[in-house]
Scaffold this motif. Structure first.
Motif, short mmCIF file in Angstrom:
data_model
loop_
_atom_site.label_atom_id
_atom_site.label_comp_id
_atom_site.label_asym_id
_atom_site.label_seq_id
_atom_site.Cartn_x
_atom_site.Cartn_y
_atom_site.Cartn_z
N TYR A 134 0.84 -1.21 0.00
CA TYR A 134 0.00 0.00 0.00
C TYR A 134 0.88 1.25 0.00
O TYR A 134 0.75 2.11 -0.89
CB TYR A 134 -0.92 0.00 1.23
N ALA A 135 1.77 1.35 0.97
CA ALA A 135 2.60 2.55 1.12
C ALA A 135 3.47 2.76 -0.12
O ALA A 135 3.61 3.89 -0.61
CB ALA A 135 3.45 2.45 2.37
N GLN A 136 4.04 1.67 -0.63
CA GLN A 136 4.93 1.79 -1.80
C GLN A 136 4.15 2.26 -3.03
O GLN A 136 4.60 3.15 -3.75
CB GLN A 136 5.60 0.43 -2.07
N THR A 137 2.98 1.65 -3.26
CA THR A 137 2.24 2.03 -4.47
C THR A 137 1.68 3.44 -4.34
O THR A 137 1.56 4.17 -5.33
CB THR A 137 1.12 1.02 -4.80
N LYS A 138 1.34 3.87 -3.11
CA LYS A 138 0.88 5.25 -2.92
C LYS A 138 2.04 6.23 -3.17
O LYS A 138 1.86 7.27 -3.79
CB LYS A 138 0.31 5.46 -1.51
N PHE A 139 3.21 5.88 -2.66
CA PHE A 139 4.36 6.77 -2.87
C PHE A 139 4.72 6.84 -4.35
O PHE A 139 4.99 7.92 -4.88
CB PHE A 139 5.56 6.29 -2.03
N ASP A 140 4.69 5.69 -5.02
CA ASP A 140 4.95 5.69 -6.47
C ASP A 140 3.90 6.54 -7.20
O ASP A 140 4.21 7.21 -8.19
CB ASP A 140 4.94 4.26 -7.02
#
Ligand code: NAP
Length: 304
Positions: A134-140
């Protein structure tokens, strides 16, 4: 202004739509849950090819706020491809289309881009270090939007409020369980900055009206633990705070890591808006007033 809101059934999306329709023409994008919302609804699934372009061409909004996302952390771990599409690729596509058509975009991101290991407050200058899908795809998603549409507002949020399902937000979690006399855990070692979702919505509209652009933390100004938040909700609603057991997140059975410190600075936001972020207690009073006035039932009646 004509405002198009994706994810209009979500906690932020519906709250924003209801707040914005006082002053603006609002169209909410929905996959088919809404039946009698007091704003215009367009039925569309962002996963269908060319949806973004065709909806934007049809509605021709001045502003677009992207509240759609895959938000459940565990679901994101189970379905990383879907998470990437909804949290990264669709925001990028929306940002491209908005840039081409001169539409002001607000893209909603998350406080969870930070790993929470800093012991002090996080500013917009701090480098995120996302953990988990979740956090990675939101940051991307943030980076993709910034790249193709530097004029976009990127808002890292965290909020609570009354949702369509009645069980989406942490405020509802404590209220629902405590009012049924059930005991719950409250994490003492997870710090966040809760704000009532209507205030998030108001701040986002103010940012659009002031023509801001770039990255902002749009959260409450007062950091607190999830346990403390639960206690505050219990006290406000006259529920038994002793039903909340103070616990460490490490003793929980949560499978996805939570960032321990999500104390985010709102200094940039309040300076650029020229206003103070509402106090936590003011938002909690409003959350309680909404309950007394039947707001939770009212919004739930908007769905099929
Ligand atoms: N809640 C928080 O405190 C919090 C904290 C940090 C960041 N955020 C961010 O804030 C934003 C809004 O969060 P929220 O809590 O309001 O989310 P939410 O209640 O989970 O709503 C998500 C929305 O996305 C829509 N959506 C999902 N898949 C879609 C698709 N294929 N096509 C069209 N729409 C689709 C959902 O529609 P359906 O109802 O049809 O599924 C729903 O309207 C998100 O970007 C989230 O990452 C929220």
């Amino acid at each position: 202004m004509r405002l198009l809101i994706t994810g209009a059934t979500g906690l932020l999306g519906i709250s924003l739509a209801l707040e914005a329709m006082r002053e603006h023409e609002v169209v909410g994008m929905d996959r088919g849950k809404l039946k009698s919302a007091p704003f215009q609804v367009i039925k569309a699934d962002l996963l269908q090819p060319n949806t973004t372009d065709s909806v934007i061409d049809l509605i021709q909004p001045d502003w677009l706020v992207n509240c759609a996302a895959l938000t459940k952390l565990e679901l994101c771990e189970e379905q990383p491809d879907l998470s990437r599409i909804l949290n990264t690729e669709i925001p990028e596509k929306l940002a491209q289309t908005c840039a081409k058509r001169d539409i002001r975009l607000v893209h909603i991101s998350t406080d969870a881009v930070f790993d929470g290991t800093k012991t002090k407050i996080y500013t917009e200058e701090d480098q995120p270090n996302p953990h988990g899908v979740y956090a990675q795809t939101k940051f991307d998603g943030e980076r993709a939007v910034q790249e193709v549409n530097p004029q976009a507002i990127i808002a890292r949020v965290n909020f609570y409020g009354w949702s369509l399902s009645g069980k989406h937000s942490l405020g509802e979690f404590f209220f629902n369980n405590l009012s049924e006399g059930k005991s719950v855990s409250g994490f003492t070692d997870i710090i966040f900055c809760p704000i009532l979702v209507q205030y998030t919505a108001r701040l986002l509209l103010d940012m659009l009206e002031k023509d801001l652009c770039g990255l902002y933390h749009v959260v409450g100004a007062q950091p607190m633990s999830k346990y403390q938040f639960g206690v505050e909700v219990a006290r406000k609603f006259g529920l038994r705070e002793t039903l909340i057991e103070p616990k460490s997140v490490h003793s929980s059975d949560l499978t996805v890591r939570r960032s321990p410190n999500l104390w985010l600075s709102t200094h940039k936001l309040s300076t650029d808006l020229g206003c103070e972020i509402p106090e936590f207690s003011t938002g909690l009073d409003e959350f309680y007033t909404q309950y007394q006035q039947g707001y939770p039932q009212k919004i739930r009646s908007y769905q099929q």
